[in-house]
Design an enzyme around this catalytic site. Structure first.
Site, mmCIF file in Angstrom:
data_model
loop_
_atom_site.group_PDB
_atom_site.id
_atom_site.type_symbol
_atom_site.label_atom_id
_atom_site.label_comp_id
_atom_site.label_asym_id
_atom_site.label_seq_id
_atom_site.Cartn_x
_atom_site.Cartn_y
_atom_site.Cartn_z
ATOM 1 N N LEU A 142 1.460 -10.146 -4.849
ATOM 2 C CA LEU A 142 2.403 -10.281 -3.741
ATOM 3 C C LEU A 142 2.750 -11.747 -3.523
ATOM 4 O O LEU A 142 1.849 -12.601 -3.491
ATOM 5 C CB LEU A 142 1.786 -9.704 -2.467
ATOM 6 C CG LEU A 142 2.487 -10.044 -1.141
ATOM 7 C CD1 LEU A 142 3.814 -9.302 -1.034
ATOM 8 C CD2 LEU A 142 1.598 -9.726 0.054
ATOM 9 N N SER A 143 4.031 -12.037 -3.336
ATOM 10 C CA SER A 143 4.483 -13.372 -2.948
ATOM 11 C C SER A 143 4.025 -14.414 -3.974
ATOM 12 O O SER A 143 4.432 -14.351 -5.131
ATOM 13 C CB SER A 143 3.978 -13.696 -1.536
ATOM 14 O OG SER A 143 4.577 -14.859 -1.030
ATOM 15 N N ALA A 144 3.173 -15.375 -3.573
ATOM 16 C CA ALA A 144 2.662 -16.340 -4.546
ATOM 17 C C ALA A 144 1.873 -15.630 -5.641
ATOM 18 O O ALA A 144 1.878 -16.055 -6.804
ATOM 19 C CB ALA A 144 1.786 -17.378 -3.864
#
Length: 326
Positions: free
Chosen positions: A145-147
């Site tokens: 997720l995300s980074a």
């Protein structure tokens, strides 16, 4: 004394010739995983279900910024699905020493290449898991997720030989930011200077081992209302991985699931190679479905980054990978 010394020497010789079995979680537990070398200075946890398959598939799950590994197992539904389908979970963990916000450093050059930095640490984790467990080498997967999604893109590009498939959730394509100065513009605006799918694919080709012939299948999840990572990154990721697969950017299948849209890109044999989910009402988070037992959303924990959206991204990703039927 001579006999005792000979026995000790024999034991020492045998211990050097036998493989070292790494400690592992037993019966549905989450255990810290020792591994080395560790050039990226990451931590790691391993989750082994009660009844793992033999050999067992392995899923690498990468958390987002401000999170730790334990924030990203039950909340997103991965541990429950591991119990159901019998696969192992490897959860790398970033430290505040590496990044003040505990983001995986997908934007640092040393962490964007094969054989160095955080990608090499994660490869060493995989080797440690394989040393202590019967892992199916053809069924190793990665998501984040995300980074963690950004680092998923890095791992798929630099280590296509290790992963059968991956899933980028609210993340960015590989090469979106060549260094830390471009990280925020990439997230907020997307890299609109890349001229098209072929240029996105060339970044992957340059990062992968020479002569790579098998490329991982990729699922991409992004919400239309994500204000932290611009949804244009989802399209760039789709362009990147369809071009890598040698297929066009016109979906072969489009399906509505409530307010969400699923687009499927197939190869010439009709096999899904890239799947793009465009969600609504999720924000910068993993969509879960608490009614079906997929994940849990604790409103008091802002670091969860999950949204109960009546759709289980975890199960849909596992379906795309072939870990579950539906």
């Amino acid at each position: 004394m001579g006999t005792r010394r000979q026995a000790l020497l024999l034991i020492a010789a045998l211990s050097q010739s036998l493989p070292v079995l790494m400690p592992m979680a037993q019966g549905g537990g989450l255990a810290k995983l020792p591994f080395e070398p560790n050039p990226g200075s990451l931590g790691a946890y391993l989750y082994v279900p009660e009844r793992p398959k033999d050999p067992a598939p392995l899923v690498v799950v990468l958390h987002g910024c401000t999170q730790v590994a334990k924030d990203f197992d039950d909340e997103t539904g991965w541990t429950a699905l591991a119990e159901e389908a019998g696969f192992l979970l490897l959860l790398p963990e970033q430290s505040a020493r590496n990044n003040p916000k505990r983001c995986f450093n997908w934007f640092n050059r040393r962490d964007q290449v094969r054989d160095g930095g955080e990608p090499e640490s994660i490869r060493q984790m995989l080797e440690a898991v394989k040393a202590g467990n019967r892992v199916d080498p053809e069924r190793v997967f990665v998501t984040g997720l995300s980074a963690g999604g950004g680092m998923t893109s890095v791992l798929l590009a630099t280590h296509p030989d290790l992963f059968a498939a991956g899933a980028v959730v609210a993340g960015v394509p590989y090469g979106c930011a060549p260094n830390a100065l471009f990280a925020l513009p990439c997230m907020r605006l997307g890299n609109r200077l890349v001229p098209g799918p072929r240029a996105w694919a060339d970044m992957v080709f340059a990062a992968a081992p020479p002569g790579t012939a098998r490329w991982p299948r990729v699922a991409i999840w992004h919400d239309a209302g994500d204000t932290l990572v611009n949804p244009v990154n989802a399209r760039s990721s789709m362009e990147q991985w369809t071009a890598v697969q040698g297929i066009d950017q016109i979906p072969d299948l489009g399906v509505r699931v409530g307010p969400h849209e699923r687009l499927v890109y197939q190869d010439a044999q009709g096999r899904p190679r890239v799947e793009l989910w465009l969600t609504r009402g999720v924000g910068h988070a993993t969509p879960i479905d608490q009614q079906t037992g997929c994940g849990r959303d604790d409103p008091e924990r802002k670091s969860d980054f999950v949204t109960d959206a009546d759709i289980c991204a975890t199960r849909e990703i596992a379906r795309f990978w072939g870990l579950v039927d539906r």
